[in-house]
Write an enzyme that holds these catalytic residues in place. Structure first.
Site, PDB file in Angstrom:
ATOM      1  CD  GLU A  73      -3.194  -4.630   5.548  1.00  0.00           C
ATOM      2  OE1 GLU A  73      -4.465  -4.994   5.420  1.00  0.00           O
ATOM      3  OE2 GLU A  73      -2.809  -3.517   5.199  1.00  0.00           O
ATOM      4  CG  HIS A 132      -0.418   2.415  14.238  1.00  0.00           C
ATOM      5  ND1 HIS A 132      -1.428   3.118  14.752  1.00  0.00           N
ATOM      6  CD2 HIS A 132      -0.663   2.240  13.047  1.00  0.00           C
ATOM      7  CE1 HIS A 132      -2.264   3.257  13.823  1.00  0.00           C
ATOM      8  NE2 HIS A 132      -2.012   2.754  12.512  1.00  0.00           N
ATOM      9  CG  LEU A 164      -6.171  -0.140   2.683  1.00  0.00           C
ATOM     10  CD1 LEU A 164      -7.100   1.091   3.123  1.00  0.00           C
ATOM     11  CD2 LEU A 164      -6.649  -1.292   3.791  1.00  0.00           C
ATOM     12  CD  GLN A 182       0.096   1.961   4.912  1.00  0.00           C
ATOM     13  OE1 GLN A 182      -1.029   1.940   5.344  1.00  0.00           O
ATOM     14  NE2 GLN A 182       0.525   2.606   3.861  1.00  0.00           N
ATOM     15  CG  PHE A 183       1.827   0.734  11.044  1.00  0.00           C
ATOM     16  CD1 PHE A 183       2.857   0.736  12.049  1.00  0.00           C
ATOM     17  CD2 PHE A 183       1.341   1.777  10.566  1.00  0.00           C
ATOM     18  CE1 PHE A 183       3.298   2.032  12.431  1.00  0.00           C
ATOM     19  CE2 PHE A 183       1.636   2.819  10.901  1.00  0.00           C
ATOM     20  CZ  PHE A 183       2.693   3.081  11.809  1.00  0.00           C
ATOM     21  CD  GLU A 190      -2.320  -1.742   2.610  1.00  0.00           C
ATOM     22  OE1 GLU A 190      -2.046  -0.739   3.751  1.00  0.00           O
ATOM     23  OE2 GLU A 190      -2.886  -2.739   2.671  1.00  0.00           O
ATOM     24  CB  ILE A 196       1.020  -8.663   9.846  1.00  0.00           C
ATOM     25  CG1 ILE A 196       1.875  -9.501   8.728  1.00  0.00           C
ATOM     26  CG2 ILE A 196       1.304  -9.386  11.318  1.00  0.00           C
ATOM     27  CD1 ILE A 196       3.102  -9.898   9.234  1.00  0.00           C
TER      28      ILE A 196
END
Lengths: 385, 325
Positions: free
Chosen positions: B57, B126, B55, B79-80, B26, B84
């Site tokens: 995962e 995050h 977007l 992305q973070f 992303e 995941i």
């Protein structure tokens, strides 16, 4: 700690039998070459396949049926652990797999042994897989019918139902990025369309247009869940609309129609990218050997679908063309039985995997931890401690 | 280079050398990723090799699996690492099972880059440390670099590795550290720890951004109390450097494990079990674990009281050193 309670019992009644959608194929937009009698009277033109191709198609379907019947009996008699029946779905997978070129990649679900046969897998290697023997291509590590062989460009399903669909799409995307002409087909069932990965694959495919055919075998049931409890959409094919993926419905018990639409999708894959084909078929057998369909569906529903059995349909088509006779049929059945008996005997005699072998192939080279575990297991089994 | 620049340089180096390497994720293209780790790579290598994805995962991970099956070497950016989990089945049953479940016929040489760990006021979305799930799954390598040099060398190693590799990137260190890094394409071996600081009294094993806190505590304890702490940065979690750890513990007789992931079944549990098995007679005290707690990572207070801080690390070292039966 509570003690065990008596086992639960099913209390629900099976729903009323649902007539086969194929009875209203034209109305429902389900493409056909053959009518219920095997006459080429559908909306699609007869593809007029050469006799050798038709014979190969028919022989493979009959052999798949014979394998299924033999495997079922082996499981029921305790010689095999597990079975996933393909009865009734021979046309859907044989017709589509035949429409792919020999170098194309196939990602299998679990009811498509004919794809392996068409690519040249031996009956012995198939039964060795069913018996979990070390010498089969996957070293006995997968459940019976989870088939694949890299030498044949056939990838076995790896994740849960449908979650491997984007693996096939990713491979097709890679082929496109590399600029080669390989095409891809991935098999999955109606239930798989409820998985997020189906939608991931369709969504990515609409954007990046990988050369792939998403082949949905809608066999009416996901274990005990009928299609109308899986989706309120009018079809599984129409899910392609939202993602700008070409889609259609085909009579999955009409091998000529399946062949024709799959071939067409393959031919335009380079330019158009992905297609979603919904093959409307029916699982005549159990979900697996651990299932009992009497708990959730009525014999009348199965009987209505037996009328659409793909094997007699194609046989009548061949007979009408003068390409098949009762003597041919007799010979083929006898040949299938003999070949299967030989393969069963040879495969059953093959050794199971050695206990230390399971540590191979976790990674390209085993870690110290895996080697330690292997050594410990072998020493403990040896009584060494 | 910073950690971020080192990661970028490693990818650029390998993309220039090997046209099978592609990046997908992303915002990785035009924007260069939300952290800018892939900045400039799409401009340099084109949109067919640095691909902005939807977007999704699980879709990113799953398509990367397929690309790898067909011979590409995809780098999937999550992305973070908190995102995941959506890709869990894809990594667990997809990436990490093909080789084994096909008897070695197929392999999935892909990289998953996941900005990980806390320390950025990120709350639990995050600030995740997801390593234990993937160690437990098997079939996947896991590295967690915490310096620019290690980031460069381990990401290169991950890209070249024939198996799927999860790279847990130290988010709070992306721009916090600078190091001389030779962009010469030299990879670090996966599975080798780094002896960061020598000391005779107690061994502290850690990984990820906390390495720098552990070193700071060790320096303070040496200066204030004359306690010499040996610090080992694991760098690789799967496989991990058992010989390096056991060798150190045999010298010091004391082990403290420090990580951000929750205590229960965290990587420290595995280290403690392994060390007591092979170095039982050398231990002078129980193995101490300093870890995140078995609860979510809060926005307010998470960085201070969830994540191991210097006070907790120092207290655990003191307990180990002062232990008596």
């Amino acid at each position: 700690m509570p003690t065990e309670t008596p086992p639960a019992q099913f209390l629900g009644d099976p729903r009323p039998a649902v007539p086969p959608p194929l009875d209203r194929a034209r109305e429902l937009g389900i493409h056909q070459v053959l009518d219920i009698e095997g006459r080429p009277r559908g909306d699609l033109p007869d593809p007029d396949l050469p006799p050798a191709t038709l014979h190969r198609m028919y022989r493979t379907m009959v052999l798949v049926r014979a394998i299924d019947e033999r495997g079922w009996r082996l499981q029921r008699s305790g010689r095999m652990e597990f079975w996933i029946p393909s009865r009734g779905q021979e046309a859907a997978h044989v017709g589509s797999a035949m429409a792919m070129d020999a170098d194309d990649w196939i990602f299998l679900a679990d009811r498509e042994p004919g794809a392996m046969l068409l690519r040249g897998a031996s009956l012995q290697s198939l039964f060795a897989q069913f018996f979990g023997r070390a010498g089969e291509p996957l070293k006995g590590r997968r459940l019976p019918l989870l088939l694949g062989d890299r030498a044949l460009n056939i990838v076995p399903c790896m994740t849960q139902v449908g979650a491997y669909i984007p693996h096939a799409a990713g491979a097709a995307w890679a082929a496109k990025l590399r600029g080669d002409g390989t095409r891809f087909i991935v098999y999955f069932g109606d239930g798989a369309t409820s998985r997020g990965e189906f939608h991931s694959a369709m969504n990515f495919a609409g954007i990046h247009r990988p050369p792939i055919i998403f082949f949905c075998q809608n066999n009416g049931w996901a274990v005990s869940t009928p299609t109308d409890r899986q989706t309120a959409s009018a079809s599984f094919a129409e899910k392609g609309e939202a993602y700008a993926v070409d889609n259609l419905r085909v009579d999955g018990n009409d091998p000529l129609a399946v062949y024709a639409v799959t071939r067409q999708a393959r031919e335009r894959a380079g330019e158009r990218g992905a297609s979603l084909i919904e093959a409307v078929t029916y699982r005549l057998g159990f979900h697996t050997s651990s299932d009992n369909p009497d708990l959730y569906r009525l014999p009348a529903e199965v009987a209505a679908w037996e009328r659409w059995d793909p094997i007699p349909r194609l046989r009548r088509y061949l007979e009408d063309k003068g390409l098949w006779s009762p003597a041919d049929e007799e010979e083929l059945v006898a040949q299938c039985q003999a070949e299967i008996e030989g393969a069963v005997a040879a495969a059953e005699a093959m050794p199971p995997p050695e206990p230390g072998g399971q540590f191979d192939d976790v990674l390209a080279a085993p870690t110290w931890r895996l080697e330690e575990q292997r050594a410990r297991l072998l020493a403990d089994l040896d009584g060494g401690g | 280079m910073t950690v971020l620049e080192a990661l970028n340089a490693a990818m650029a180096h390998e993309m220039a050398r090997d046209d099978r390497v592609v990046i997908l994720g992303e915002d990785v293209g035009t924007a260069g990723g939300i952290f800018r780790v892939t900045q400039g790579l799409q401009q340099r290598f084109g949109p067919k090799r640095v691909i902005d994805t939807p977007l999704d995962e699980k879709g990113i991970a799953a398509h990367a699996v397929g690309m790898a099956l067909y011979g590409l070497k995809p780098i999937a950016e999550i992305q973070f690492s908190g995102f995941i989990h959506d890709a869990f089945e894809q990594l667990m049953f997809g990436a990490s099972k093909y080789r084994w479940a096909t008897g070695g016929q197929y392999s999935v040489p892909m990289v998953v880059r996941a900005p990980s760990f806390g320390g950025i006021k990120g709350g639990f979305w995050h600030s995740q440390s997801p390593e234990a799930y993937y160690v437990h799954g098997g079939g996947m390598k896991i590295v967690a670099p915490s310096t620019p040099r290690d980031a460069y060398g381990l990401l290169l190693a991950a890209i070249r590795d024939p198996d799927p590799t999860l790279v847990l990137e130290p988010v709070p260190l992306y721009r916090a550290l600078r190091d001389e890094v030779a962009d010469d394409g030299t990879a670090l071996p996966i599975g080798e720890a780094c002896l960061v600081r020598e000391g005779a009294d107690v061994t502290v094993v850690t990984y990820g951004p906390l390495r720098h806190d552990v070193v700071a505590v060790a320096d303070e304890m040496a200066a204030a109390r004359g306690i010499e702490v040996e610090v080992i940065d694991l760098r690789s979690l799967m496989p991990f450097d058992v010989d390096g750890i056991v060798g150190s513990v045999r010298r010091t007789g004391r082990l403290v494990v420090v990580h951000e992931a929750p205590l229960s079944l965290g990587f420290g549990a595995e280290l403690a079990a392994t060390v007591q098995q092979v170095a039982f007679g050398y231990l002078h005290c129980p193995i101490e674990r300093v870890a995140g707690h078995d609860l979510p990572y809060g926005f307010a207070g998470g960085d201070e009281y969830y994540r191991p801080n210097r006070a907790r690390i120092g207290a655990a070292i003191t307990r180990a050193v002062e232990f008596s039966f």
